[in-house]
Design a protein around this motif. Structure first.
Motif, mmCIF file in Angstrom:
data_model
loop_
_atom_site.group_PDB
_atom_site.id
_atom_site.type_symbol
_atom_site.label_atom_id
_atom_site.label_comp_id
_atom_site.label_asym_id
_atom_site.label_seq_id
_atom_site.Cartn_x
_atom_site.Cartn_y
_atom_site.Cartn_z
ATOM 1 N N LEU A 1 -84.425 47.224 -3.134
ATOM 2 C CA LEU A 1 -83.217 47.724 -2.494
ATOM 3 C C LEU A 1 -83.346 47.749 -0.978
ATOM 4 C CD1 LEU A 1 -82.127 50.616 -4.897
ATOM 5 C CD2 LEU A 1 -81.323 48.248 -4.807
ATOM 6 N N ASP B 1 -75.286 50.516 -4.812
ATOM 7 C CA ASP B 1 -76.619 50.723 -5.386
ATOM 8 C C ASP B 1 -77.060 52.173 -5.220
ATOM 9 O OD1 ASP B 1 -76.964 48.172 -6.333
ATOM 10 O OD2 ASP B 1 -78.053 47.447 -4.569
ATOM 11 N N HIS C 1 -75.230 54.372 -7.755
ATOM 12 C CA HIS C 1 -75.773 54.232 -9.098
ATOM 13 C C HIS C 1 -77.011 55.112 -9.278
ATOM 14 C CE1 HIS C 1 -77.202 52.330 -12.814
ATOM 15 N NE2 HIS C 1 -78.395 52.303 -12.235
ATOM 16 N N TYR C 2 -77.927 55.067 -8.316
ATOM 17 C CA TYR C 2 -79.167 55.820 -8.477
ATOM 18 C C TYR C 2 -78.962 57.309 -8.252
ATOM 19 C CZ TYR C 2 -81.959 51.833 -9.520
ATOM 20 O OH TYR C 2 -82.484 50.757 -10.179
#
Length: 407
Positions: free
Chosen positions: A368, A262, A265-266
């Motif tokens: 998250l 995650d 990805h960001y």
């Protein structure tokens, strides 16, 4: 079918159902993980029982994964079973938790019970796609077993009963009111006198239903007590806590891998380079690259140690009752090492992921922060300091960890 009369839950399925997978267990697990991750954030916010997802696990055939083929299961070794736990944890650590504990409960029946007991339970589980829940919790001794003429009467409470809701069978424990012996039994979850509360509302692992179970004069037959050979009665029986520890290790590792993915990805898709970095994209920032290097090293070390521990567990499992205390001790050291590194690495990534993902990654709907909340909730139940001390005892004094329900 093994010849033993068991007080089993009712079923509407008269004919055997053998689990059939049209792909490898890992492929099936990957498909499930891809499905579960789509709703993981929303279900984390909601909490409660993931009934639909548990039914998907039932239908998948994976509840019979660790059961030998001769008893209707898929016959997977511990390495494969733990790989599935890790894969599910990378999508939804709550579902990985109840799935892993299901297989831990089956292992409990195998290690503590007689062949007639565990063989019948394995075959029924395979046939009827039973889910198993936990009501053992050795630290909570509020449940007492009162001996009667031909049974025990269990009364009291248990806390942290992961997966008890929506399970057909439970592994439960109590203290014998007369001898104070530790009793472990396999009983149907719907048995009269058993009340499973929907009172789990912690900030992490929110869909594990790890709340309380109350026993009010519950009749537990002698043949439901797993006393031959019984809890922690031999080096082989003492593999039970190590299986629990390695299941948790793979959940920790799956959470760490999910947080890493995650964050990546960001970092690549949403974060903007800091003006002082004088680079065109966040992916070129030397400080961010350094942090990802640290994340990767931690995950690689945790993966290597977890895989090595699983291999040693499989070797020990194959030894059966021939397993020696020293051989069991070697497995304990391998699993403790893997667990410490997986927990430390995961907590580090789950905390620092926002340093590399950027402010947009803190949007509430993404949730998250659940990665840190899930891992923090789990790791508090078995302090790492005591695991590290056990490793220190070996490193300095060559003393193996003393078998207990946590080592």
């Amino acid at each position: 079918m093994a010849s033993i009369s068991l007080s089993l839950p009712p079923t509407d399925t008269p004919e055997p159902i053998r689990p059939v997978l049209h792909a490898s267990p890992l492929s099936v697990a990957r498909d499930l993980a891809d499905r579960f991750v789509q709703t993981a954030a929303e279900r984390d916010a909601r909490g409660g029982t993931p009934k639909a997802e548990r039914d998907v696990l039932r239908a998948s055939g994976l509840l019979a994964l660790s059961i030998p083929t001769v008893h209707g299961g898929l016959g997977a070794n511990w390495r494969t079973t733990l790989d599935v736990v890790r894969m599910l944890a990378s999508a939804d650590s709550s579902l990985a938790h109840v799935f892993g504990f299901h297989h831990l409960m089956l292992a409990t029946a195998r290690l503590f019970g007689s062949p007639a007991q565990w063989q019948a339970l394995f075959e029924q589980t395979s046939r009827h796609r039973w889910f198993w829940g936990n009501a053992l919790n050795p630290l909570d001794e509020r449940t007492v077993g009162h001996p009667r003429s031909a049974w025990f009467e269990f009364s009291g409470q248990k806390s942290f009963c992961s997966g008890a809701l929506d399970s057909e069978m439970l592994i439960v424990s109590a203290r014998d009111a007369q001898t104070r012996a530790f009793l472990v039994a396999a009983v149907p979850a719907q048995r009269s006198g058993i009340s499973i509360a929907e009172d789990w509302n912690n900030f992490g692992q929110r869909q594990t239903d790890s709340g309380s179970v109350t026993f009010e004069q519950v009749r537990v037959e002698h043949h439901e007590i797993l006393s031959n050979p019984g809890p922690l009665s031999s080096p082989f029986a003492c593999l039970r806590p190590l299986i629990a520890q390695l299941i948790l290790t793979n959940i920790y590792l799956g959470i760490g891998e999910a947080a890493f993915d995650d964050a990546r990805h960001y970092t690549l898709k949403e974060a903007r380079p800091w003006p002082a970095s004088q680079v065109a994209s966040t992916g070129e920032d030397p400080y961010i690259l350094g942090q990802y290097g640290e994340f990767w090293l931690g995950l690689e070390a945790a993966r290597a140690l977890a895989d090595r521990a699983a291999a040693r567990l499989d070797e020990a499992w194959s030894r059966g009752t021939r397993l020696t205390a020293a051989e069991r001790g070697e497995v304990a050291l391998a699993i403790a090492s893997a667990k410490v590194v997986a927990a430390q690495t995961g907590l580090d990534i789950c905390t620092r992921m926002f340093d590399v993902a950027g402010a947009r990654a803190t949007h509430g709907e993404l949730r998250l922060d659940r990665h840190w909340r899930n891992l923090r909730t789990h790791t508090l139940h078995d302090p790492l300091a005591y695991k590290i001390r056990e490793l220190g005892e070996w490193a300095l004094n060559r003393t193996y960890p003393t078998p207990s329900f946590y080592s």
